[in-house]
Each structure stands twice: as C-alpha cells, then as structure tokens.
Design an enzyme around this catalytic site. Structure first.
Site, mmCIF file in Angstrom:
data_model
loop_
_atom_site.group_PDB
_atom_site.id
_atom_site.type_symbol
_atom_site.label_atom_id
_atom_site.label_comp_id
_atom_site.label_asym_id
_atom_site.label_seq_id
_atom_site.Cartn_x
_atom_site.Cartn_y
_atom_site.Cartn_z
ATOM 1 C CG HIS A 188 -1.561 1.328 1.508
ATOM 2 N ND1 HIS A 188 -2.532 1.879 0.697
ATOM 3 C CD2 HIS A 188 -1.341 2.233 2.495
ATOM 4 C CE1 HIS A 188 -2.880 3.063 1.192
ATOM 5 N NE2 HIS A 188 -2.167 3.310 2.279
ATOM 6 C CG ASP A 237 6.232 18.802 -26.153
ATOM 7 O OD1 ASP A 237 6.595 18.218 -25.116
ATOM 8 O OD2 ASP A 237 5.377 18.337 -26.930
ATOM 9 C CD1 TRP A 248 5.977 3.636 4.263
ATOM 10 C CD2 TRP A 248 7.275 4.386 2.611
ATOM 11 N NE1 TRP A 248 6.346 4.928 4.556
ATOM 12 C CE2 TRP A 248 7.149 5.410 3.557
ATOM 13 C CE3 TRP A 248 8.045 4.632 1.477
ATOM 14 C CZ2 TRP A 248 7.750 6.654 3.428
ATOM 15 C CZ3 TRP A 248 8.655 5.875 1.344
ATOM 16 C CH2 TRP A 248 8.504 6.867 2.307
ATOM 17 C CB SER A 275 11.155 6.678 -14.276
ATOM 18 O OG SER A 275 10.013 7.483 -14.260
ATOM 19 C CB SER A 276 12.053 9.931 -10.154
ATOM 20 O OG SER A 276 10.839 9.388 -9.765
ATOM 21 C CG HIS A 283 11.969 14.906 6.028
ATOM 22 N ND1 HIS A 283 10.921 14.463 6.788
ATOM 23 C CD2 HIS A 283 11.751 16.206 5.808
ATOM 24 C CE1 HIS A 283 10.113 15.469 7.035
ATOM 25 N NE2 HIS A 283 10.594 16.542 6.458
ATOM 26 C CD GLU A 342 9.383 10.395 -2.368
ATOM 27 O OE1 GLU A 342 10.317 10.807 -3.092
ATOM 28 O OE2 GLU A 342 8.298 10.004 -2.816
ATOM 29 C CE1 TYR A 387 8.105 19.514 4.112
ATOM 30 C CE2 TYR A 387 10.110 18.276 4.456
ATOM 31 C CZ TYR A 387 9.055 18.998 4.963
ATOM 32 O OH TYR A 387 8.941 19.200 6.298
ATOM 33 C CB SER A 436 -0.377 28.766 -4.778
ATOM 34 O OG SER A 436 0.095 28.325 -3.542
ATOM 35 C CG HIS A 448 11.942 14.666 11.846
ATOM 36 N ND1 HIS A 448 11.768 15.884 11.249
ATOM 37 C CD2 HIS A 448 11.404 13.776 10.988
ATOM 38 C CE1 HIS A 448 11.151 15.733 10.102
ATOM 39 N NE2 HIS A 448 10.914 14.470 9.921
ATOM 40 C CG HIS A 449 11.442 10.371 9.577
ATOM 41 N ND1 HIS A 449 10.114 10.260 9.224
ATOM 42 C CD2 HIS A 449 11.901 11.455 8.915
ATOM 43 C CE1 HIS A 449 9.794 11.229 8.383
ATOM 44 N NE2 HIS A 449 10.861 11.975 8.182
ATOM 45 C CB THR A 469 4.630 25.094 6.922
ATOM 46 O OG1 THR A 469 5.814 24.358 6.613
ATOM 47 C CG2 THR A 469 3.431 24.331 6.419
ATOM 48 C CE LYS A 497 5.055 26.897 0.447
ATOM 49 N NZ LYS A 497 4.524 27.515 -0.762
ATOM 50 N NE ARG A 553 3.688 3.052 10.978
ATOM 51 C CZ ARG A 553 4.553 3.741 10.210
ATOM 52 N NH1 ARG A 553 5.571 4.383 10.768
ATOM 53 N NH2 ARG A 553 4.403 3.806 8.916
#
Lengths: 516, 305
Positions: free
Chosen positions: A67, A96, A132, A160-161, A244, A246, A248, A259, A293-294, A319, A322, A441
């Site tokens: 998932h 293009d 994951w 690809s990315s 991390h 990622e 963002y 926006s 922090h993870h 943040t 924003k 979890r």
C-alpha cells in the site's frame, strides 16, 4: 503529425507530446491509486474488528508495505509529474517539454517497474513485507526472496524520476516565453522547479541505499551488519536522507496547485507571491537537515536529538507563511465554492491539522511516546490524503475542462468532495486517539479497547473508496461529453493556459507568446 | 520530422518504449539471476543487448538531427542543462556511499568499540571488539574467534609511509587520472582552435590513460583478492573499499567508453566543430567528474584510510 495526434495505439506508445504523456501519467497514477486503495481496504477490513478474520498476519504485512510503496511511488509522484507535463509548458508558453523523447521514456519505465513490483505478490515467499520504509535487517537478513525484484523496481523508477526531474528543470529554465521572468512564473511552476531539484538530489541516494541492501543480501557486504562493523541504523540515516525530502516532493507541487486555485475562486491575486516562493525554497532547504526526526527512538546522541528537533520545528515557519497566504488570499474575496475550491479549502484546513500533529511529533521527548503508534499513521495520512490527494483531485477538476473541452458535472463533483471529506476524516481522525492511547501501527490485531474507533475508521475508508469511483465516473463522463467549456473556463483566471482554446490544441505555443 | 516554431519537437519515436523494455529485461534478468533462476543470465543478456542497441539508435538520431541543423541554440541549451544535472545526480549517488563511510568511521565503529552512551553495545554484544580503522578484526571475530562468519581483511590498502610512496599503486593511479583530466582539457583547447590533429592526439591520449588507470585498478583488485585477503566480504572495510572504488571504476569505464566514442567520431567521421561539440564536451565533463570523485577516494579511502 505536425497538426494532430497519430491514430491508434501508437499515438500513446511512441508519443513525444507533453499532453499525451501527461494524460498517460495521470491515468497510470489513477490505476495505481485504485490498486493501492484496494490494499488499504484489505487492511481496513481486517482491522474492522479485533481478532484475525480475513488475512494471515504475514499477508497483512505485505499489504501495509505494498500500500505504501504503490501510493507513494505509483500514485502520488506520477500524478504530479502528469500535471507538470500537462501544465508547465502551457503555463510558461513553451511548445512542449524540453526533451520530449526522454519524457516518454520516463513514463514508459513506470508500467514495467510497477508490473515487476506487483508481481512479487505472486512469488514464493510473498511480496515485500517489511513496511514501505524497508528498514534493514528486516529488508535484508529477514527479507523474502522477492526483495531483489523490489530493489530493481526501485532502481528503474528512480531513473524515471531523475529523468523526469531533469526534463522539468530544463523546460522551466530554458523554455519560458519572452517576458516570463522567474518571478512571473505561476506558483505551480515554481513549486515544481524546486521539487525537481529535490528529486535530483535524493533519488540517487535512494538508489544508493537499495544498492547497499542488494550487496548485503547477495554479496555478503557488511553495510547494515554489526558483526562486520556496519550498523543497521546506517540504513535508516541513508533512507531518511532520501525519505524526508521525498515527503516534500509529494507536497510542494500540491502547494503550487492550491496557490493556483484559491486566487481564481477568491477572485483576488495571491496575497504574497514572493513570500510563497521564498517559503517554498526554505522548506526545500530545511528538508535536507531534518531527516533523523524519523529516528528519535533508535538511539542517537542527545546533540543529534536536539538538532533534529529544533530544525524540524523551524519548518513550521515557512509552512505557516504559506497557510497565512492562502487564508489572506481568501479574506474579503468574492468567494465561490466550485469543486476545485472545495478541495482546496479542505486542503488548507486539513493539511494544517496534519502539520500540527507533525509539530507534536517533532518534539523528541514526546515522540518517544508517539513513535510507531497509530498517531504517526494519522499524522502522515492527514498530510498526504487531504494534502497530496486532495490537491491532485482539485487540479483535475480545475484543469479538466481545459484538457477535454467539457465541463464536469458540478453536483457529482460536490458529492465526490463531501463523500471524500467525510470519509477521510472518519478514517484518519480516530487514529489520533487510538495512537495516543498506545495502539501500534502495522499490526493485524489489536486490544479490545481500540475496537470502536477502528470500526469507525474502517467504515470511513470504504466511504472514501466509494467516493473515488464516483470521481472516475465523473471524469469519464466529462471526457465523453457535457457542457462545452469556454476558453477561460472560470471567471478571469490568471495564467497563459487560459488564453488557449478549450480543449487545448495538440500543439500549443508553436510561436512563443509575449508575456508583459 | 516536424519543427514547432523555432524549437525542434521530434516526431513520434519508438526509441523510448523499446528502451524501457530493454531496461526492464536487464534488471528483471539480473534479479532472476541473483535469486538463482537459470533463465536469469539469458534475460539479462538479451535485455542489455536490446538496451545497448536502442542507445546506439538514439544517439545516432540525435547526432543526425544536429548535423542536419535541426537543433536551435535553445535546444542545445536543453541538452547542456540535461547533462549538467545528470552529473549532479551522480554526485549524489556517490554522496550516499561516502556518507556511509563517514558514518561508520565517525559513529558506528567507536560505538561498537564501547565509546559514549551507545558503547553499551560493546559490553553486551561485541565484547572485546576494539575500535580501529581499518577494521582488521571485526566485531564478529572479537566475539567468536575462528568461528566468526564475517572476517576482516588480511591487509588494508591504506597509506603506509612516505618512503613507499613511489611504489604505492594508488599514488600512480592518481597521477594517471589527474594527467588525463589535463589532456582532455588540451584536447578541448585544440578543438576550439580548429586543430583537428591536436584534438585527436590529446583525446586519444586521454582514452589511453583511462584504460591504463583501469588496468592498474584491476591489478590492485587482483592483489587484494590473491595476496592481501582483502575481499568484498571482509567486514565493513572491504565493503566500503570495494563499493567506493568499484563504483568509481565502473564510472571510469563508462567515461573511457564515452571518450572513446568521441575519439572515433572525430577520427572516422570528422564530427565536432570548434563551436559545436557538446557531445565531446559532455563526455569531458563526465571525465572531470570521475576525476574529482577519485580525489575524494584518494584522500578518504587511501590516505586517511
């Protein structure tokens, strides 16, 4: 070919057109969204009641893992690349993408990569089952054999990315119409430019960490093995150095989308354009210095805990800038609440909730209590579902009339919104409570006192799933017919994309427009 | 071929999807091979061949388009941006492995040796392990002696003393690679001055130096495996040593191949003009990049090893 698309399937297989490729990205992403959604519903069905009823615990672990992987790499990221493909050339007045063939290559790698990833479900030993985040040694010493296929799938989707990101940077920096200075670019373009830099910086690190896993598994190296002088915690450091930024990568383009939409329906220009650009850049910079922090509970020196705690809290500042900007844009505006606006307003409110629970998690000593509980699950689903998913949905409703020339059904759109809004809050809000009360979890069974909240969450999840079927139906109906959309679609929206006809011609801006 | 305004947007192309197929078969074959499936090598080989074929076609197409004048200055800038950021992504790939080396040396090994608040791991799990770099005695050996599964190397590649500098292979590797960075620059200067002969000469010399570097590297690996007891699975030292130098070597191989192709294009086809030579320039950028990585390796893996 110069005047229109080729006929038949080869149009899609061999295309070099940014709109075709954007369309393929979006459909692929939706397919993955449904697949990842089915995995999520398996999880929620099992957790409907305490006890083991539907699936084996081993299979449950495969579901949580798949998932996460499918949603992150298959649904959210390709959806934003699809939006970038469709919109960036039209927003900056380019004919293009800068490198059209490489663009198609970036896309076509994905179906192969995900076919390989999904096929692990059928392999002996089952699919990846280590979450994951694939922490070593769960993903090395104790992994099923299918982990090798997982590693190579990550490698090629990373390629690809990176190619997609290079293409976006080259397009934005090199293909803008005359007069389109950097500080005139729409915010969606800005946020994608910054996102592309994040991608280029961290996808190779992800490739590096899965390569280390591959070597540890098959060639007896000792990266993550203390017996040889390595350290399993090293895995977490390298992974989160990717991981991390990622997150963002999955939210900055969402900021861009919102926006664009809020000014249109508040009928006011964005309150602080420049501050939005600087806030986005600040968030991108900070994303590189907060990764641990993870890992507060993994065993780090106190200096590390403190540094990563304070650096993480700093993110609340840009943040906050924003959120302030979105609210002040709406303040005293002539607001109307068409479907894209509903999703965007919900984005602002619910993403803020996710941001606040993130601030709670940033407090290192408090995180010792929250770590690996459902509170964390609630937090990141509050930033990803009403954050990334809602903004993608809002973007589709907002630009769909431009893409296919027809208006979507507003009643159905609003129904979709309220079902999704209700569904996601029912699903994820109770998770805060069970998490704070100590429910871990990634478990298929739980203590009796968590039963009621879990049942509510499961019902919410199925409601949210049903809402997406309505979305699919609405989109297909709109493509096939409906009220003709005007070129502007909305009332005086800003941006070059609204100056071309609806549907947008196959080739736009063969001659660059002049931007004043 | 269609041209949209001043920017060249290529016609439909079969290349991308076939390239995706080739890439997929390559990694699918590799994964099957590693998991012990006998079909793996065949799939890997076919995929790799297909991929190489597509790349050949793709580069030919790009070169032909350029020669036929379809590339505007703007499109050429797109290629420049593309190559530049591709190299940056490579830098970040190496950063992951250098980061692993720094982390292990600064944190993991001292902790395993009993230092600081994480030193408890030494007391409980790896009693007797001494923090040292290079790690010659692994934690496993410290605890289990001869029964250890993960053994350290017999000898390391680290810099021993100044007297032996002239007979120290990594030093000569450094000299060779640094020189090649200079020669490729001379080749570039020669091309800028329309000096075709000088260009071919300097570029050919660069390729030769690249190959010479690879031979020296192979010799070093042979020594390590045959005489020094230093292998990929010699604990964390062998791991970091071979992964860092190995990935660097792979990049040198690719860089040498790129320069060789440029050399042959110039020699056989007379490609490149003084103001239109980005194919060569991008290969030379790549070459400078592998050179800089080597300097990092020389300092952190060999000298301070």
């Amino acid at each position: 070919m110069a005047h229109g698309p080729a006929k038949g399937i080869t149009r899609w297989l061999f295309t070099t057109n940014h709109k075709d490729i954007g369309t393929m990205y979006l459909w692929f992403s939706f397919a993955m969204f449904l697949l990842g959604g089915v995995f999520a519903l398996v999880i929620r069905a099992e957790l409907f009641e305490p006890g083991l009823q539907l699936v084996e615990p081993a299979f449950f672990n495969q579901m949580t893992t798949m998932h996460g992987l499918v949603m992150v790499f298959g649904a959210v990221m390709p959806a934003f690349v699809g939006l970038a493909n469709w919109m960036i050339p039209m927003m900056i007045g380019a004919p293009d993408m800068a490198l059209p063939r490489m663009n198609n290559w970036s896309f076509w790698i994905l179906p192969f990569a995900f076919a390989m990833l999904a096929s692990t479900l059928l392999m002996e030993g089952g699919a990846p089952n280590f979450g994951w985040t694939f922490y070593a040694p769960l993903s090395t010493t104790y992994a099923p054999p299918s982990v090798t296929f997982f590693i190579f799938a990550i490698h090629i989707m990373g390629a690809s990315s990176i190619m997609g990101a290079i293409n976006i940077i080259a397009t934005i920096l090199n293909m803008r119409a005359p007069g389109m200075t950097l500080m005139k670019m729409p915010l969606f373009v800005w946020t994608w430019l910054i996102t592309a830099y994040l991608l280029i910086a961290v996808m190779p690190v992800l490739a590096g960490v899965v390569t280390m896993m591959l070597m540890d598994i098959h060639f007896n190296t000792s990266f993550f093995d203390a017996a040889g002088g390595g350290d399993p915690v090293l895995f977490q450091h390298v992974f989160w150095f990717f991981g991390h930024p990622e997150v963002y990568i999955m939210i900055l383009p969402a900021f861009g989308v919102v926006s664009q939409i809020i000014p249109t329906f508040a009928r006011k220009p964005l309150f602080g354009y420049a501050s939005m650009v600087y806030a986005t850049s600040s968030i991108a910079f900070l994303s590189f210095i907060v990764w641990a922090h993870h890992m507060f509970t993994v065993g780090m020196p106190v200096a590390g805990e403190l540094f990563f705690m304070y650096a993480t809290m700093l993110i609340a500042v840009p943040t906050g800038v924003k959120v302030f900007n979105w609210i002040t844009t709406m303040f005293r505006g002539s607001m109307t609440f068409e479907t894209p606006m509903l999703f965007s307003v919900a984005f602002v409110i619910l993403f803020t909730i996710g941001g606040f629970s993130g601030l709670m998690l940033a407090i290192a000593p408090a995180d010792f209590q929250y770590h690996d509980t459902y509170f964390v699950v609630a937090h990141f689903h509050y930033v990803l579902v009403p954050g990334a998913i809602f903004s993608i949905t809002a973007a589709v409703y907002y630009w769909l009339p431009k893409w296919c020339g027809n208006m979507y059904n507003e009643t159905m759109g609003k129904t979709h919104f309220w079902m999704a809004f209700l569904g996601l809050n029912l699903t994820f809000f109770p998770m805060h409570f069970v998490g704070l009360a100590g429910m871990p979890r990634r478990i298929p069974d739980y203590a009796l006192q968590f039963a009621d909240f879990n049942m509510i969450a499961s019902m919410g999840a199925f409601l949210f799933g049903a809402a997406q079927i309505l979305f699919l139906f609405n989109v297909i109906a709109t493509i096939r017919g409906g009220k003709k959309a005007t070129d502007e679609v909305w009332e005086n929206p800003e941006g070059l994309e609204w100056t071309v006809p609806s549907p947008a011609p196959y080739h736009t801006f063969s001659v660059p427009p002049e931007v004043k | 071929m269609s041209s949209e305004g001043s920017y060249y947007v290529p016609e439909q192309s079969k290349l991308p999807i076939v390239a995706s197929l080739g890439l997929f078969l390559t990694v699918f074959g590799a994964a099957n091979w590693l998991n012990g499936d006998s079909k793996g090598p065949t799939i890997l080989f076919c995929g790799g061949l297909l991929f190489a074929f597509v790349l050949w076609q793709w580069f030919s197409a790009v070169i032909t388009e350029n020669i036929n004048g379809m590339n505007s200055p703007q499109l050429k800038r797109s290629y420049v941006w593309g190559m530049g950021w591709f190299i940056f992504s490579e830098v970040m790939f190496f950063a992951a492995f250098f980061g692993a080396l720094f982390y292990v040396r600064t944190f993991a090994i001292p902790w395993l040796g009993g230092e600081g608040d994480k030193g408890i791991t030494n007391e409980i799990l790896w009693n007797g392990f001494q923090s040292e770099w290079p790690v010659m005695t692994t934690p496993d050996m410290a605890v289990n002696g001869d029964a250890a599964k993960v053994s350290g190397p017999g000898q390391s590649m680290s810099f021993a003393n100044v007297d032996s500098l002239w007979s120290w292979l990594p030093f000569w590797n450094t000299v060779v690679l640094m020189t090649s960075s200079v020669t490729v620059h001379f080749a570039h200067t020669a091309l800028k001055n329309d000096n075709r002969k000088g260009f071919n000469l300097w570029l050919g010399l660069t390729v030769a130096l690249g190959i010479f570097f690879l031979i020296l590297q192979a010799e070093e690996y042979y020594e390590a495996y045959a005489h020094m007891g230093l292998t990929l699975d010699s604990g964390i030292y062998g791991t970091t040593f071979f992964m860092l130098t190995g990935f660097h070597g792979a990049h040198v191989t690719l860089g040498t191949f790129m320069l060789l192709v440029m050399f042959l294009r110039s020699l056989l086809k007379g490609h490149f003009k003084h103001d239109d030579c980005f194919g060569f320039e991008s290969a030379s950028w790549y070459w400078h990049f592998v050179d800089v990585v080597w300097v990092g390796l020389f300092i952190f893996v060999y000298i301070l090893g």
